[in-house]
Design a protein around this motif. Structure first.
Motif, PDB file in Angstrom:
ATOM      1  N   VAL A  73      43.182  42.108  31.613  1.00  0.00           N
ATOM      2  CA  VAL A  73      41.920  41.872  32.320  1.00  0.00           C
ATOM      3  C   VAL A  73      41.962  40.555  33.097  1.00  0.00           C
ATOM      4  CG1 VAL A  73      39.439  41.427  31.968  1.00  0.00           C
ATOM      5  CG2 VAL A  73      40.563  43.324  30.777  1.00  0.00           C
ATOM      6  N   LEU A  74      42.562  39.522  32.523  1.00  0.00           N
ATOM      7  CA  LEU A  74      42.692  38.253  33.245  1.00  0.00           C
ATOM      8  C   LEU A  74      43.462  38.437  34.550  1.00  0.00           C
ATOM      9  CD1 LEU A  74      43.420  35.551  30.503  1.00  0.00           C
ATOM     10  CD2 LEU A  74      41.495  35.582  32.103  1.00  0.00           C
ATOM     11  N   GLN A  75      44.526  39.238  34.498  1.00  0.00           N
ATOM     12  CA  GLN A  75      45.328  39.452  35.709  1.00  0.00           C
ATOM     13  C   GLN A  75      44.538  40.221  36.769  1.00  0.00           C
ATOM     14  OE1 GLN A  75      49.683  40.254  35.190  1.00  0.00           O
ATOM     15  NE2 GLN A  75      49.086  40.609  33.069  1.00  0.00           N
ATOM     16  N   VAL A  76      43.773  41.229  36.335  1.00  0.00           N
ATOM     17  CA  VAL A  76      42.955  41.982  37.292  1.00  0.00           C
ATOM     18  C   VAL A  76      41.902  41.066  37.906  1.00  0.00           C
ATOM     19  CG1 VAL A  76      41.462  43.983  37.643  1.00  0.00           C
ATOM     20  CG2 VAL A  76      43.324  44.126  35.980  1.00  0.00           C
ATOM     21  N   LEU A  77      41.295  40.208  37.075  1.00  0.00           N
ATOM     22  CA  LEU A  77      40.275  39.279  37.574  1.00  0.00           C
ATOM     23  C   LEU A  77      40.870  38.291  38.590  1.00  0.00           C
ATOM     24  CD1 LEU A  77      38.288  38.512  34.290  1.00  0.00           C
ATOM     25  CD2 LEU A  77      37.350  39.571  36.360  1.00  0.00           C
ATOM     26  N   ARG A  78      42.100  37.841  38.343  1.00  0.00           N
ATOM     27  CA  ARG A  78      42.739  36.919  39.306  1.00  0.00           C
ATOM     28  C   ARG A  78      42.944  37.614  40.651  1.00  0.00           C
ATOM     29  NH1 ARG A  78      46.492  35.606  34.746  1.00  0.00           N
ATOM     30  NH2 ARG A  78      45.469  33.888  33.626  1.00  0.00           N
ATOM     31  N   GLY A  79      43.412  38.857  40.603  1.00  0.00           N
ATOM     32  CA  GLY A  79      43.581  39.618  41.839  1.00  0.00           C
ATOM     33  C   GLY A  79      42.247  39.831  42.550  1.00  0.00           C
ATOM     34  N   LEU A  80      41.208  40.124  41.766  1.00  0.00           N
ATOM     35  CA  LEU A  80      39.873  40.346  42.351  1.00  0.00           C
ATOM     36  C   LEU A  80      39.331  39.058  42.973  1.00  0.00           C
ATOM     37  CD1 LEU A  80      37.704  42.594  39.995  1.00  0.00           C
ATOM     38  CD2 LEU A  80      38.465  43.057  42.318  1.00  0.00           C
ATOM     39  N   GLN A  81      39.528  37.943  42.289  1.00  0.00           N
ATOM     40  CA  GLN A  81      39.048  36.681  42.849  1.00  0.00           C
ATOM     41  C   GLN A  81      39.693  36.424  44.208  1.00  0.00           C
ATOM     42  OE1 GLN A  81      40.186  32.985  40.833  1.00  0.00           O
ATOM     43  NE2 GLN A  81      38.194  32.115  41.292  1.00  0.00           N
ATOM     44  N   TYR A  82      40.992  36.702  44.307  1.00  0.00           N
ATOM     45  CA  TYR A  82      41.706  36.536  45.577  1.00  0.00           C
ATOM     46  C   TYR A  82      41.127  37.462  46.652  1.00  0.00           C
ATOM     47  CZ  TYR A  82      45.543  37.064  48.945  1.00  0.00           C
ATOM     48  OH  TYR A  82      46.279  37.142  50.088  1.00  0.00           O
ATOM     49  N   LEU A  83      40.912  38.733  46.301  1.00  0.00           N
ATOM     50  CA  LEU A  83      40.342  39.688  47.267  1.00  0.00           C
ATOM     51  C   LEU A  83      38.974  39.226  47.748  1.00  0.00           C
ATOM     52  CD1 LEU A  83      41.052  43.246  45.770  1.00  0.00           C
ATOM     53  CD2 LEU A  83      42.214  42.128  47.669  1.00  0.00           C
ATOM     54  N   GLU A 223      30.743  37.505  19.999  1.00  0.00           N
ATOM     55  CA  GLU A 223      29.576  37.182  20.837  1.00  0.00           C
ATOM     56  C   GLU A 223      30.011  36.897  22.275  1.00  0.00           C
ATOM     57  OE1 GLU A 223      26.241  37.229  20.303  1.00  0.00           O
ATOM     58  OE2 GLU A 223      26.765  38.196  18.411  1.00  0.00           O
ATOM     59  N   ALA A 224      31.122  36.193  22.427  1.00  0.00           N
ATOM     60  CA  ALA A 224      31.614  35.856  23.773  1.00  0.00           C
ATOM     61  C   ALA A 224      32.028  37.117  24.529  1.00  0.00           C
ATOM     62  CB  ALA A 224      32.790  34.884  23.678  1.00  0.00           C
ATOM     63  N   GLY A 225      32.661  38.058  23.826  1.00  0.00           N
ATOM     64  CA  GLY A 225      33.053  39.317  24.446  1.00  0.00           C
ATOM     65  C   GLY A 225      31.841  40.124  24.891  1.00  0.00           C
ATOM     66  N   LYS A 238      22.898  40.809  42.244  1.00  0.00           N
ATOM     67  CA  LYS A 238      22.953  39.370  42.571  1.00  0.00           C
ATOM     68  C   LYS A 238      23.217  38.516  41.333  1.00  0.00           C
ATOM     69  CE  LYS A 238      19.949  39.468  46.636  1.00  0.00           C
ATOM     70  NZ  LYS A 238      18.998  40.578  46.624  1.00  0.00           N
ATOM     71  N   LYS A 239      22.898  39.050  40.152  1.00  0.00           N
ATOM     72  CA  LYS A 239      23.077  38.276  38.918  1.00  0.00           C
ATOM     73  C   LYS A 239      24.358  38.651  38.180  1.00  0.00           C
ATOM     74  CE  LYS A 239      18.124  37.673  38.127  1.00  0.00           C
ATOM     75  NZ  LYS A 239      16.991  38.244  37.407  1.00  0.00           N
ATOM     76  N   ARG A 240      25.045  39.666  38.659  1.00  0.00           N
ATOM     77  CA  ARG A 240      26.241  40.149  37.973  1.00  0.00           C
ATOM     78  C   ARG A 240      27.360  39.108  38.041  1.00  0.00           C
ATOM     79  NH1 ARG A 240      27.059  45.736  40.276  1.00  0.00           N
ATOM     80  NH2 ARG A 240      25.036  46.079  39.288  1.00  0.00           N
ATOM     81  N   ALA A 241      28.223  39.124  37.045  1.00  0.00           N
ATOM     82  CA  ALA A 241      29.340  38.162  37.003  1.00  0.00           C
ATOM     83  C   ALA A 241      30.212  38.295  38.244  1.00  0.00           C
ATOM     84  CB  ALA A 241      30.183  38.408  35.756  1.00  0.00           C
ATOM     85  N   THR A 242      30.727  37.178  38.725  1.00  0.00           N
ATOM     86  CA  THR A 242      31.756  37.179  39.761  1.00  0.00           C
ATOM     87  C   THR A 242      33.127  37.151  39.073  1.00  0.00           C
ATOM     88  OG1 THR A 242      31.839  34.774  39.835  1.00  0.00           O
ATOM     89  CG2 THR A 242      30.230  35.860  41.294  1.00  0.00           C
ATOM     90  N   GLU A 248      36.363  32.332  33.817  1.00  0.00           N
ATOM     91  CA  GLU A 248      35.915  31.151  33.066  1.00  0.00           C
ATOM     92  C   GLU A 248      35.250  31.516  31.740  1.00  0.00           C
ATOM     93  OE1 GLU A 248      33.443  29.088  35.875  1.00  0.00           O
ATOM     94  OE2 GLU A 248      35.176  28.300  36.986  1.00  0.00           O
ATOM     95  N   SER A 249      35.154  32.803  31.429  1.00  0.00           N
ATOM     96  CA  SER A 249      34.468  33.233  30.213  1.00  0.00           C
ATOM     97  C   SER A 249      35.142  32.668  28.962  1.00  0.00           C
ATOM     98  CB  SER A 249      34.471  34.765  30.135  1.00  0.00           C
ATOM     99  OG  SER A 249      34.096  35.199  28.844  1.00  0.00           O
TER     100      SER A 249
END
Length: 289
Positions: A73-83, A223-225, A238-242, A248-249
Motif C-alpha cells: 500500500v505504501l508503494q501504491v500511495l507513493r505512485g499516486l502521490q506522484y500522479l 485504531e490507526a488502521g 473534499k475531506k477524503r485522505a490525499t 503520513e498515517s
C-alpha cells in the motif's frame, strides 16, 4: 489495432502520451513505442513485471501478512502521490492493475482511463472505475472528478488486502450504493455538503442506516488502521485522505512495520504455470470496468 481504419484511437494516444511523461519507481514504465511495417503493427515496450496482484490474491497459498500489505500500500500511495502532483487521475485503480516485480516493487499500470486535469476542473464522464472500487460521488452522477476518486479506490484496495477478499463486491450500481451505505451509514448533507444536489440521488432510495460498521468488519485492526480506512472512505470528496495523508498515517509507523520490498515473497511457481484464465466470478468482476 486490426479493426481501426483511421489510425490510432484517441484513447490509446492519450494513454501513450501520459505514460511517456511518467517516470516513477511505482508507475509502470513505457520505454518506447515501436512501429512495424503496417498500421496494426504498433507495440508498446514496457518494463517487465512478473505478476499482478489480482491473480496472486486468487492463487496464493497463504494471504499477505499485514507487514506485506503495508509494504504494497505504501508503494501504491507513493505512485499516486506522484500522479496527483502531476495533475493526473488514474480513474481505474484496482488490484488487477497493480503489478509486482520479483524484487517486491509494486507498480500501477493500465492508464487507459487516466486523465490529466486542470483547475477549474472540467466535467468528465462518471462511468469510470471498475464497479467494486467506484466512489459514491461517481455512482451518484457527479460531473466533476478529482484525485479523491483514486483515494476511495485505494481504500477498497487496502481493505481487500487486509480482508483477503473484495470489500464491496456489488452486482449492479444500485447494489454497490447499498453495500456502501450498509458499511458506512447513510450519507446526508451534514456529512457531505452538496450530496442532495448530485444528479442521480433521486434514483436511489437509500436505506436508513445510522452506523459506520468498519470496526465490525475489521475487529482486529488497530485504531490507526481504522482511522486510515475511515479517512479514505469519507463521503465528502473534499475531506477524503490525499495520497500524502495516507503516506503520513501513523498506521505505517506502528507494529507490524511495513516489510522492505526486497523481503516480499516471490511466486515462481505461480509465474511458471500458464496464466489462469479469468473464469472465476470474483476475478471477472474485479477486472470489469
Amino acid at each position: 489495432m486490426d479493426k481501426e481504419k483511421d489510425g490510432v484511437p484517441i484513447s490509446s494516444l492519450r494513454e501513450i502520451t501520459l505514460l511517456l511523461r511518467l517516470r516513477h519507481p511505482n508507475i509502470v514504465e513505457l520505454k518506447e513505442v515501436v512501429v512495424g511495417n503496417h498500421l496494426e503493427s504498433i507495440f508498446l515496450v514496457m518494463g517487465y513485471c512478473e505478476q499482478d496482484l489480482a491473480s496472486l490474491l486468487e492463487n496464493m497459498p497463504t494471504p499477505f501478512s499485514e507487514a506485506q500489505v503495508k509494504c504494497i500500500v505504501l508503494q501504491v500511495l507513493r505512485g499516486l502521490q506522484y500522479l496527483h502532483q502531476n495533475f493526473i487521475i488514474h480513474r481505474d485503480l484496482k488490484v488487477s492493475n497493480l503489478l509486482m516485480t520479483d524484487k517486491g516493487c509494486v507498480k500501477t499500470a493500465d492508464f487507459g482511463l487516466a486523465r490529466a486535469y486542470g483547475i477549474p476542473v472540467k466535467p468528465m464522464t462518471p462511468k469510470v472505475v471498475t464497479l467494486w472500487y467506484r466512489a459514491p460521488e461517481l455512482l451518484l452522477g457527479t460531473t466533476t472528478q478529482t484525485t479523491s476518486i483514486d483515494m476511495w479506490a485505494m481504500g477498497c484496495i487496502l481493505a481487500e488486502l487486509l480482508a483477503h477478499k473484495p470489500l464491496l463486491p456489488g452486482t449492479s450500481e444500485i447494489h454497490q450504493v447499498d453495500l456502501i451505505v450498509q458499511l458506512l451509514g447513510t450519507p446526508s448533507e451534514n456529512i457531505w455538503p452538496g450530496f442532495s444536489r448530485l444528479p442521480l440521488v433521486g434514483q436511489y432510495s437509500l436505506r436508513k442506516q445510522p452506523y459506520n460498521n468498519l470496526k465490525h468488519k475489521f475487529p482486529w485492526l488497530s485504531e490507526a488502521g481504522l482511522r486510515l480506512l475511515n479517512f479514505l472512505f469519507m463521503y465528502d470528496p473534499k475531506k477524503r485522505a490525499t495520497a500524502r495523508d495516507g503516506l503520513e498515517s501513523s498506521y505505517f509507523k506502528e507494529k507490524p512495520l511495513p516489510c522492505e520490498p526486497e523481503l516480499m515473497p516471490t511466486f515462481p511457481h505461480h509465474r511458471n504455470k500458464r496464466a489462469v484464465p479469468a473464469t472465476s466470478e470474483a476475478q471477472g468482476k474485479r477486472c470489469k470496468p
